[in-house]
Enzyme design. Structure first.
Site, PDB file in Angstrom:
ATOM      1  CB  VAL A   1      -0.956   0.012   1.225  1.00 36.52           C
ATOM      2  CG1 VAL A   1      -1.918  -1.162   1.180  1.00 36.52           C
ATOM      3  CG2 VAL A   1      -0.164   0.004   2.541  1.00 36.52           C
TER       4      VAL A   1
ATOM      5  CG  HIS B   1      -4.244  -5.691   0.414  1.00 39.33           C
ATOM      6  ND1 HIS B   1      -3.383  -6.465   1.170  1.00 39.33           N
ATOM      7  CD2 HIS B   1      -5.145  -6.554  -0.111  1.00 39.33           C
ATOM      8  CE1 HIS B   1      -3.751  -7.732   1.101  1.00 39.33           C
ATOM      9  NE2 HIS B   1      -4.820  -7.814   0.328  1.00 39.33           N
TER      10      HIS B   1
ATOM     11  CB  CYS C   1     -15.704  13.068   6.452  1.00 38.98           C
ATOM     12  SG  CYS C   1     -16.006  13.564   4.732  1.00 38.98           S
TER      13      CYS C   1
ATOM     14  CB  CYS D   1     -20.638  13.598   5.161  1.00 42.21           C
ATOM     15  SG  CYS D   1     -19.606  12.136   5.483  1.00 42.21           S
TER      16      CYS D   1
ATOM     17  CB  SER E   1       3.677 -15.250   3.238  1.00 42.04           C
ATOM     18  OG  SER E   1       2.373 -14.683   3.186  1.00 42.04           O
TER      19      SER E   1
ATOM     20  CB  ILE F   1      13.666  -8.765  -2.981  1.00 42.48           C
ATOM     21  CG1 ILE F   1      12.889  -9.795  -2.154  1.00 42.48           C
ATOM     22  CG2 ILE F   1      12.797  -8.232  -4.110  1.00 42.48           C
ATOM     23  CD1 ILE F   1      12.522 -11.043  -2.876  1.00 42.48           C
TER      24      ILE F   1
END
Length: 249
Positions: free
Chosen positions: A88, A106, A139, A142, A181, A223
């Site tokens: 994310v 996600h 918010c 609203c 995983s 990696i």
């Protein structure tokens, strides 16, 4: 086409692991409540703690690393690339990959969303309100409860995004599962879908995964070195190699 799955890519950028041997959830199981929708919606104290966690979140200060740049280099070489990610952090886009080529299963920690009217905005705007003294900013449209525009535990994935990810996976020729995983469904199942539809499956992960047995190749290297090497070998091929995608959890 192909796909990549990876949280160790963000780990290499200084973002902590969550489910690994030393991951946050194993060290502090109570921390899971901060990202669990039911607790978040009903408990103002959980929301206040969750906002403080976002305030300290290193994901928003992280920078792309060699693995992210290797994917961008591959895309710019003319190979069709798609990234399907559980991460994310938005680092693929920061590295230069076009946003339309990144599917964030996600969601994104770089935005907030209202749980009532679904208004969105940059996370920096919400965090600025914390700096100004609010501990659970509502918010402005609203008055509803705000949260990170990520999928919390107890929430479903966006069915449109998931359907697009499945379609890309079925059509791909190469699928790289990078740093995942491969235990969190339904995203983990994409590796099996790719293999079932004839894609060459490469798993790059420090620990064994449930899909190692059906993989054409399993790589245990870091990696940051393995992915640039593997993708670099594809850069000289023509566009028929198809799309690359990635995930992480």
């Amino acid at each position: 086409m192909g796909s990549l799955l990876h949280p160790p890519i963000p780990c290499d950028s200084g973002i902590p692991d969550y489910r690994g041997p030393g991951g946050l959830w194993r060290r502090d199981p109570e921390a899971e409540k901060l990202v669990t929708y039911e607790y978040y919606m009903r408990d103002p104290e959980i929301r206040r703690r969750s906002w403080q966690m976002r305030r300290k979140n290193r994901a928003l200060r992280a920078e792309p690393n060699a693995a992210h740049r290797a994917i961008v280099d591959l895309e710019r070489s003319g190979v069709p690339v798609r990234v399907i990610t559980q991460n994310v952090d938005g680092l693929h886009q920061l590295a230069g990959l076009p946003a339309r080529k990144v599917l964030e299963l996600h969601g994104s920690a770089r935005q907030f969303i209202c749980t009532k009217c679904h208004a969105r905005g940059p996370m920096e705007d919400a965090l600025a309100r914390l700096d100004a003294g609010e501990d659970d900013p509502p918010c402005l449209e609203c008055g509803g409860i705000l949260k990170s525009a990520t999928v919390m535990f107890g929430q479903r994935l966006d069915p449109v995004v998931l359907a697009e990810a499945v379609a890309i996976t079925k059509a791909c020729q190469l699928f790289f599962a990078v740093g995942s995983s491969l235990q969190v469904q339904p995203a983990a199942g994409l590796a099996g879908i790719a293999a079932d539809h004839g894609a060459r499956l490469t798993v790059i992960n420090a620990e064994p995964t449930p899909y190692d047995e059906i993989a054409d190749e399993v790589v245990r290297e870091p990696i940051g070195t393995a992915l640039p090497r593997l993708l670099g070998s594809l850069g000289g091929h023509d566009g028929d190699q198809g799309d690359q995608g990635d995930q992480g959890d």
